[in-house]
Design an enzyme around this catalytic site. Sequence first.
Site, short mmCIF file in Angstrom:
data_model
loop_
_atom_site.label_atom_id
_atom_site.label_comp_id
_atom_site.label_asym_id
_atom_site.label_seq_id
_atom_site.Cartn_x
_atom_site.Cartn_y
_atom_site.Cartn_z
N TYR A 1 0.92 -1.03 -0.01
CA TYR A 1 0.12 -0.06 0.04
C TYR A 1 0.96 1.39 0.05
CZ TYR A 1 -3.63 3.51 1.67
OH TYR A 1 -4.11 4.54 1.96
N ASP B 1 9.31 2.92 -0.24
CA ASP B 1 8.11 3.44 0.37
C ASP B 1 8.31 3.06 1.98
OD1 ASP B 1 5.99 4.12 1.83
OD2 ASP B 1 4.42 3.49 0.52
N LYS C 1 4.24 8.58 8.92
CA LYS C 1 4.29 7.86 10.55
C LYS C 1 5.39 8.52 11.47
CE LYS C 1 1.18 4.54 8.68
NZ LYS C 1 1.00 3.96 7.56
C1 LIG Z 1 0.34 4.23 5.94
C2 LIG Z 1 1.10 4.13 4.85
C3 LIG Z 1 1.04 5.04 3.69
C4 LIG Z 1 0.04 6.08 3.66
O1 LIG Z 1 0.28 7.07 4.47
P1 LIG Z 1 -1.05 7.96 5.07
O2 LIG Z 1 -0.45 8.94 6.14
O3 LIG Z 1 -2.04 7.27 5.63
O4 LIG Z 1 -1.42 8.82 3.99
C5 LIG Z 1 1.83 4.80 2.48
N1 LIG Z 1 2.56 3.77 2.64
C6 LIG Z 1 2.78 3.00 3.68
C7 LIG Z 1 3.79 1.84 3.27
C8 LIG Z 1 2.15 3.13 4.79
O5 LIG Z 1 2.17 1.99 5.53
#
Ligand SMILES: *Cc1c(COP(=O)(O)O)cnc(C)c1O
Length: 429
Positions: free
Chosen positions: A142, A237, A270
Site C-alpha cells: 500500500y 516506501d 508515520k
Molecule cells: C500508512 C502508509 C501510507 C499512507 O500514509 P497516510 O499517512 O495514511 O496517507 C503509505 N505507504 C505505506 C507503506 C504506509 O504504511
Amino acid sequence: MDRNEALFQRAQAVIPGGVNSPVRAFKAVGGTPRFISRAQGAYMWDAEGRRYIDYIGSWGPMILGHGHPAVQEAVRKAAADGFSFGAPTEREIELAEAIIAQVPSVQQVRLVSSGTEAGMSALRLARGATGRDKIIKFEGCYHGHADALLVKAGSGLATFGHPTSAGVPPDVVKHTLVLTYNDLPQLEEAFAAQGSDIACVMIEPVAGNMNFVRAQVPFMKRLRELCTQHGALLVFDEVMTGFRVALGGAQSVYARLIDGFAPDISVFGKVIGGGMPLAAFGGSRDVMSQLAPLGPVYQAGTLSGNPVATACGLATLKEVAKPGFYDALSARTRSLVSGLEQVAKTAGVPLVGDSEGGMFGFFFASELPQNYGVVMATDQKRFNRFFHAMLNQGIYLAPALYEAGFVSAAHSVQDIEQTLAAAATALRD
Ligand SMILES: *Cc1c(COP(=O)(O)O)cnc(C)c1O
C-alpha cells in the site's frame, strides 16, 4: 447500550461508515470499534474507561508510546509560538537534517502532510526525472490512496492494472504494472519486456500492509540491479518502516546484507511525525532538484512543514536516535513474537511470526507467507476469533489479518507477559 456502540451509531449519521479511515470500522473482524478517549505510554482507554495495551500505535507513529514527556513539551512550546505561517521555519531545516543524518541515500527531502501525499509526489518526481510513464508496484503493498496506485494486477504481464476503487478511471492506472511480491522470474520477465519504459519500481521493503512480509534478499538485490540496468528509479516506501524497523529504516537492513545497496527515492511518514500529520520524500540532490521551484515537477502544500508537526517529529527523532534505542525495542518485540509462537505451540495451534525493530506480524499458518495471495489464504476465522478474544482481555491488536503490529518503547516486560497470558486464554477457545 455501551458508550462505544452509542458513539458508533452517532458517528454513522454524520461520517460515512462512522470513521475517517476505513480500517478503523472493524469491518474485517466485525463488532464495534472502540472510541478512544485518551492514551498514555503503552495504553489507550476507550469511551467506557476500559484500558487496552496498544499494539497499533496509531498504525506506527507512536514508537515512543503515547504522551512522551519530551515530545509533549516540544509540541506545547511550538503551539504557543503559532500553528502555521505559510513561510519557511528553522525547524523544517532541523527535521530535514535529522532525516538525512540517518539515511545516507537521502541528500534532500521535501516535507508534506501525509504518506499518501508523499508517495504520490515521489511517483510524479520519478516520472518527471526519467521522462517515462510506466511504473511497477507489487500486490499487497500500500502506498496511499493516489489514483495511479489503487490498482490490481491485470490478466497476465502484457496487460497493465485494473482500478481497485470506484472513481479511478482505467486510463489513469493503465501505466501501472502490478507484480507478485518476491516473484523473481516475473520481475525479470517484466523488465525484459518493458524495462526501457519503466520510470520506477515502488516497493514496501518490509511490507506492513499485508501483515508482515519481508522482500527476500536475492529478490531485493536483483530488483536493484534491474532498475539500474534499465534506468528505472527504485522507490522505497518507508512510510511504515522508516525509523521503525531501524534508525536508518529498512534500507539500512538491506544495506547490511547487499553490498552498496541504496534506493533512489525514499518515502517517509508515520514515525517522522511522531503522531502529527507529517511525511516526507527524498533522494539525491540531483533527483530532488527536479522539484519546483528548482525544476519542472510541481508539488506544493499550504500546511507542509507545519511548525507544530515538525516540533513533534523532531522531538521523536531525537529520542529514537539515542544509543541502544532500537536494540531494546527489537528485543522487546522479538519476545512478544516468540512468546506468541510458544503459546500457540502449547495450544496446538499453527502460528508463525516475524519482526524487525518495533514492527511485527503473526499468521495462523505453519510457514511465513511470501506474498499477498498466501497471506490472504491464512486462517481468517481463527484470526477474527483471536482478535476479539484478545480485545475482550484488554489487548488491542490491528483489526485485520493483513495489518502489521507495532511495539513501542513504552511496552514493558509486564505488558508483554500480560499479552501472552491473554493469548494463552484466547487460543484455548
Ligand atoms: C500508512 C502508509 C501510507 C499512507 O500514509 P497516510 O499517512 O495514511 O496517507 C503509505 N505507504 C505505506 C507503506 C504506509 O504504511
